[in-house]
Motif scaffolding. Sequence first.
Motif, short mmCIF file in Angstrom:
data_model
loop_
_atom_site.label_atom_id
_atom_site.label_comp_id
_atom_site.label_asym_id
_atom_site.label_seq_id
_atom_site.Cartn_x
_atom_site.Cartn_y
_atom_site.Cartn_z
N VAL A 1 0.84 -1.19 0.00
CA VAL A 1 0.00 0.00 0.00
C VAL A 1 0.88 1.25 0.00
O VAL A 1 0.64 2.20 -0.73
N ILE A 2 1.93 1.21 0.82
CA ILE A 2 2.80 2.39 0.91
C ILE A 2 3.49 2.65 -0.42
O ILE A 2 3.51 3.77 -0.92
N THR A 3 4.03 1.62 -1.03
CA THR A 3 4.71 1.84 -2.32
C THR A 3 3.71 2.35 -3.35
O THR A 3 4.06 3.15 -4.22
N GLY A 4 2.47 1.89 -3.24
CA GLY A 4 1.46 2.34 -4.19
C GLY A 4 1.15 3.82 -4.09
O GLY A 4 0.65 4.43 -5.04
N LEU A 5 1.46 4.42 -2.93
CA LEU A 5 1.16 5.84 -2.75
C LEU A 5 2.11 6.73 -3.56
O LEU A 5 1.80 7.87 -3.89
N LEU A 6 3.28 6.17 -3.85
CA LEU A 6 4.36 7.02 -4.37
C LEU A 6 4.00 7.68 -5.70
O LEU A 6 4.45 8.79 -5.99
N GLY A 7 3.18 7.00 -6.49
CA GLY A 7 2.86 7.53 -7.80
C GLY A 7 2.18 8.89 -7.79
O GLY A 7 2.18 9.60 -8.79
N HIS A 8 1.61 9.25 -6.64
CA HIS A 8 0.88 10.51 -6.59
C HIS A 8 1.78 11.73 -6.41
O HIS A 8 1.30 12.86 -6.46
N TYR A 9 3.06 11.49 -6.14
CA TYR A 9 3.88 12.62 -5.75
C TYR A 9 5.17 12.65 -6.55
O TYR A 9 5.69 11.62 -6.96
N THR A 10 5.69 13.88 -6.71
CA THR A 10 6.97 14.10 -7.37
C THR A 10 8.11 13.54 -6.54
O THR A 10 9.15 13.19 -7.05
N ASP A 11 7.92 13.51 -5.22
CA ASP A 11 9.00 13.18 -4.30
C ASP A 11 8.45 12.17 -3.30
O ASP A 11 7.40 12.41 -2.70
N PRO A 12 9.11 11.02 -3.13
CA PRO A 12 8.57 9.98 -2.24
C PRO A 12 8.29 10.48 -0.83
O PRO A 12 7.37 10.00 -0.18
N ARG A 13 9.05 11.46 -0.38
CA ARG A 13 8.86 11.99 0.97
C ARG A 13 7.40 12.41 1.20
O ARG A 13 6.87 12.30 2.30
N ALA A 14 6.75 12.87 0.14
CA ALA A 14 5.40 13.40 0.29
C ALA A 14 4.41 12.35 0.77
O ALA A 14 3.35 12.68 1.29
N ALA A 15 4.78 11.09 0.61
CA ALA A 15 3.84 10.03 1.02
C ALA A 15 3.98 9.67 2.49
O ALA A 15 3.28 8.79 2.98
N VAL A 16 4.84 10.39 3.22
CA VAL A 16 5.17 9.91 4.57
C VAL A 16 3.97 9.89 5.51
O VAL A 16 3.76 8.94 6.26
N VAL A 17 3.16 10.94 5.46
CA VAL A 17 2.03 10.99 6.39
C VAL A 17 1.04 9.88 6.07
O VAL A 17 0.57 9.16 6.96
N GLU A 18 0.77 9.71 4.80
CA GLU A 18 -0.16 8.65 4.44
C GLU A 18 0.42 7.28 4.73
O GLU A 18 -0.30 6.37 5.13
N ALA A 19 1.73 7.15 4.57
CA ALA A 19 2.36 5.87 4.90
C ALA A 19 2.22 5.56 6.38
O ALA A 19 1.92 4.43 6.78
N LEU A 20 2.40 6.58 7.20
CA LEU A 20 2.24 6.37 8.65
C LEU A 20 0.80 5.99 8.97
O LEU A 20 0.54 5.19 9.87
N LYS A 21 -0.12 6.55 8.21
CA LYS A 21 -1.52 6.21 8.46
C LYS A 21 -1.81 4.76 8.05
O LYS A 21 -2.65 4.10 8.66
N VAL A 22 -1.10 4.29 7.04
CA VAL A 22 -1.27 2.89 6.66
C VAL A 22 -0.84 2.00 7.83
O VAL A 22 -1.54 1.08 8.23
#
Lengths: 154, 920, 423
Positions: A9-30
């Motif tokens: 799920v976390i890796t799947g979030l990455l596509g939404h952002y220019t920079d992987p860092r941007a997925a950190v909050v959503e990754a923590l929520k996962v």
Amino acid sequence: MLTAEERDVITGLLGHYTDPRAAVVEALKVVQEHRRWVPDEALPEVGALLGLSAHDVDAVATFYNLIFRQPVGRHVILVCDSVSCWMLGYEDIATALKRRLGIGFGETTPDDRFTLLPICCLGACDKAPAMLIDFELYGDLTPERLDAALGHYA
Amino acid sequence: MATVFIDGKPYEVDPSRNMLQVALELGFDLPYFCWHPALGSVGACRQCAVSQYKDADDTAGKLGMACMTAAGEGTRIGIESEEAREFRKSVIEWLMIAHPHDCPVCEEGGECHLQDMTVMAGHAYRRYRYGKRTHRNQDLGPFIGHEMNRCIACYRCVRFYKEYAGGRDLDAFATARDVYFGRSADGVLESPFSGNLAEICPTGVFTDKTLGEAYTRKWDMASAPSVCGHCSLGCNTFVNERYGAVRRILNRYNHAINGYFLCDRGRFGYGFANREDRPTTPLLRRVRGGAPSPASATEVAGYLGTWLAEPSGVIGLGSPRASLESNFALQTAVGAERFYHAVPEAERALVATVLGLMRGGPVPTASLREAEDADAVLVLGEDVGNTAPRLALSLRQSVRHAAWRVADKAGVPRWQDNGVREAAHLARSPLVLATPEAGDLEDVALASLCGTPDRLARFGCAVAHAIDGGLPEAAVPDAVRTLAARTAEALLAADRPLVVSGTGCLSEAVVRAAAMIAGALHRRNAATKQLFVLPQANSAGLALLESAGGVEAALARARAGDIHTVVVMEADPDRVADPAAVDEALSDVRHVVVLDPLPTGFAARRADLVLPAASFADAAGTVVNHEGRAQRFAAVRPPPGDVQASWRWLRDALARGGRSEAAGWQRLDDLTLALAARGGDLTGLEHVAPPAEARHAGRPLPREPHRASGRTAVHAGKTMFEPAAPPDPDTPLRHSMEGHYAPGRVPPALLPFLWQPGWDSEQALNKFQAEITGPLKGGDRSVRLLAPDPDAPAPICDPPPPEPGPADGTWPDPADGSWPGPADGTWPVVPVWRVFGSEELSTAAPAIRARMTPPHLLVHPADAEHLGLRPGAPLTLTVEGRRLTLPIALSETIPEGTIGLPAGFPETAGFPIAGATTAR
Amino acid sequence: MRDEDRPLTRNIRPGEPPLDRAGYEEAGGYRALKAVIGRRDPGELLDIVKDSGLRGRGGAGFPTGMKWGFIPMGPDAPKQKYLIVNADEMEPGTFKDRFLLEGDPHQMVEAAIVAAWIIQASDVYIFVRDAYRRATDLLRAALAEAREAGYLGRNILGSGYELEVHLHTSAGRYICGEETALINALEGKRAVPRQKPPFPQSSGLWGRPSVVNNVETLYNIPHIVLRGAEWYRGLGKGADGGTKLFGASGRVKRKGPWELPMGTPLRELLEAHAGGMHDGHGFRGLLPGGASTGFLVDEHLDLPMDFDPIQNAGSRLGTGALIVLDDRTSLMGMLRNLEHFFARESCGWCTPCRDGLPWVERILAAFAAGRGTAEELDILEMHTRFCGMGKTFCAHAPGAIMPLETALKYFRDDFERGLTRAA
Ligand SMILES: Cc1cc2nc3c(=O)[nH]c(=O)nc-3n(C[C@H](O)[C@H](O)[C@H](O)COP(=O)(O)O)c2cc1C
Ligand code: SF4
Ligand code: FES
């Protein structure tokens, strides 16, 4: 410690952002969805997926009040303590909740059933006083109506 | 230039600056916290508030932050306006709400920026009457103490550690008044620049633990200008001392070199000078085979004098960690044809090659400042993060030029730090790393390549060929050729390209390839620079003195039989040769003399005469850094016991032996002048620092600040009278607080400490610079000895021949089966370096020892599998009959088919690295 | 009011699920999208938005057309440009964006796409607060439906225009609503605000041109581009055009929200729409637009709810959510609650906010308990001056201090009563 599913799920979030860092909050929520809170051991693993250090992940995690860095119970009660609810009886609700659960804010019942936390205005001022249990909204609360609400959660 | 108005008066200023910087440069006392000259402005603390006026008619003004205000034409601010003064006072009041007010027990007390600013802003009376919030402190390892309650949340620590230095384990946590600065959990700070936290923190949150062990206030410490002895960069330091012990090292700003920051090896490596077991009296072995016993200075001078009286039977081993003057004294004592360098011949030859490339080629050598200014960098072969850490910090800044370009275009001033970072996002100037194993700049590099020295040299040749098709071609795999082309393109597109290399690979081919690239670039762009890292603090200085060879030659000479005396100066032969071979070579030598501040195993085992030599803390000297820059360091204390500079021991002996060469050597200056008189590379050396008799306003300079106290009390057990300060014949500095200290007017080479009325912390530096971040008032304090020759042809070299393996010269790859592993158990060994552990002097310091991790042999996982070894399993190397067994560690980046040997550790020093090695 | 006079809420039927795509289209939805994407020149549309006089509904009231006008356009403009929808709504007293998102999510999607076309954005990020789970689910479904219909993606309705809309759910913290803090939050950083300039329009998300707009602001856009600036201006009663979602909380009979013309007088809101005070409760004052606005009292009740008149009266229109103080609720308690909120929600970046607001909160608690001191009255005054605009890094602390500042002006007696009485 992360499961394959969490990782996917976390890796799947990455596509939404220019920079992987941007997925950190959503990754923590996962992580939080899977284990209610974010344990220390999850930090380096989340970080590794996003190219961040555990410290960097924690710096972000501790900024946001809905990322839980301490264990919470099976159900999280978020009571609105902002002004509109305060004017319409927040204090009574808070007192009633604390008495009924036998805990204060920031605490979890010994049976691990509820964690009680304050939250800022829920955008439910038309139903003040209000609270969320597991993000389900309860409005127009009175101490009497609390029992019914709490009863839904085992 | 722009005209700005401060409190109604016009000033001509540089419009590219902010008003805080401008005000400080003009001498105003405007308090600040979050701004730092090297970090820029972020506007967090709100301490630098001033009134800002629209025009001459605006008398009310509005508050704004000076640090966030451009010094544009017509800018008008009021520092002294009622509102601004009151606001600034309130800011301190807020910051003090939760501050513990524990100044009496705080290590920062007396040199605390928060104290200074509190006084400056005029806050004195506490009005807050509620509880303070408190924090838990963390154990951050052997270097840095942590006391979070003192924090005023200026965010400087995390901005330096994370954003400036690239550290990954310090951050800001939580929000509101609970913001916390530290690690996610307790643990040793990983960054080798952590020590700067103690200086960058404006109060006592992050402190120097090594100072804390025997804590002393700044005003009770003697202080002297010095030069770091722990690598070849020559960063400038202040050495602080009390009761005869060095208490800490502070950064000493040098515009051209270290600027505001030091590495942890330089800051915490001083402990060797305080060791209880260091020799302080001469030890003489009076009977062959007997135990050495203490002897008087006169007695040993007599012995040594007699031995030196017949120089034809004496050889001397000079050292890259001894001063130029001491090496000169030894060379004089034994004669150039019997003067050897106490380093392996391969290293000696390599350093000579590098110096040849510096003065014999057209490309100028970059200072650290210039490295930071480069906008495209290739690092070939040198693991700078471990061999020259401060350079890695400079290169980390070099990648920011692309960000500044974006910012310039977007109209964001360069000092607006967060604005620049946000606008530029990930824009970085090219930095290409080609090193034996991945180092600490990977995260900001455009590309990186790991390989054996020969492969790196061939990559370098391919880059040169891509720049200039006339240069020889090298056999490299296609991917490497593509990278070479990209690298060449980036370097050619740059305004100020830089090629960094050094002796770390112990490879001629690598440094020659680097020089060839720099030369080819230089033909296209005269702004091209090169930089070679050298092995030790004074490797360049030693190389400027003619010698008969390296340690192998010295041992061969000793073995030849006509040598009765060997003088080893500030060197440990066990670190550069096989101890058994050393003993064997010296077996017929009658007198082995060792001069050293360190108690070495060699001295204990073999020396017939041990002379306690001065460390950097005890006597002055000159060292020459990697760029050929000669710099002077001064003693901070009178030498303990019988200790004196090596050259003084030799002088005394020569005099006793009836030799006249040393007759004129009274002071250090006499040797420096004699060296300068040799001309050539040494021309101008005498200008390295003002002579010992120089006076300032007719008086010498004090080493102790005015408030130094307790001098009488120190000696109260012996006498009630205040003893006279011992003389220091070598510098104009006195070992006391007497003398003349005029802030801003002391020549930078002699500046003993930073202080200015109202500015007790290191931040006083602002008052010593003509321009903030520019040179100190009073100008340069060093002499550049090696100049490039603009007319010289660019160097050319041939790539090393393709290695055995795939026939086409491509690099073997375990992934595609083209790397079967070394068939016969012969493995090339690649030296790898560790910032904590590879350098001799610092490994003798307790703080560094506590930070070192035991050495492991680095093995690629594919090879480990091939060998059937798990991490931690022991592996034995056998070279020329010597064996070394260490546990292995896996490294993804160490080239397949090689073994990485951490060089210079107590366990590995002296084990041969260069040349073919077999392992099993 | 007729449906066409309440463009924002006409599809919303409280208590019923929102319209799906078919229903929304039947009600006239996605007409604006079909009319403009690939068909109308963005510059021309921008002029319409400018002419409409639309001002931001997130609280600051910045003219939307002007804001968009700073976005670089044309062939030299960066390819990556972002429209960011601010659905972080946490301003105490405010519940309008939730009402819109839960009531008509497709309008959000259409509005975002049309607005993105006008600034030629490459991506839209909808930044939703974590507590709005229902709104998030509805938006996700609406986006899926829109994508299915070809309103999103590589080649929208054959126009060649490519746009992605991403839903980003946050994790709490009021400060994330501040537009530059929001950008940092989106980048996965600590949501500390950024210095302006540079403004997001030139250097925003990942350094690219970005516009941050409130949910309600954007809901106006499809209607403005379809019906024109003049129609829109005509909806308002005063200087500012259009309608606005107003609401009320506190001891009033009805709470709203109501979509009403801009410029509706305060008294009408309070008495006609909110139905006046609860029986037994008198009116003392109100915050006209959320917790971060200043008190208005009796003398202000005839003011129109337009940006400038409210500002001129020493407050701010803010979110248009009235927080009404009655005569039986403790002012000091209310202030203390407000400052507790602002102190807790400070990002911790700048000193006056981080360290000043908690002090203010404690002083107010002392006053509420009758234990204030005269010196502390000065300290409160000091904070009203020194937490103001320009003195702190962002507008959080200035907003925090506005209720206190105006309370000191209008309700001085309450403070005097909070002083420790001499024995
Ligand atoms: C502390 C603070 C919190 C804010 N919270 C919100 C918010 O939750 N929602 C919002 O739309 N705007 C919020 N704003 C205003 C935004 O910064 C910004 O002005 C707005 O989103 C712009 O949109 P608009 O021009 O469409 O109004 C906040 C501002 C501040 C200073
Ligand atoms: S005023 Fe300062 S501390 Fe407060 S939220 Fe804004 S930036 Fe953060
Ligand atoms: S130094 Fe200017 S705000 Fe901190």
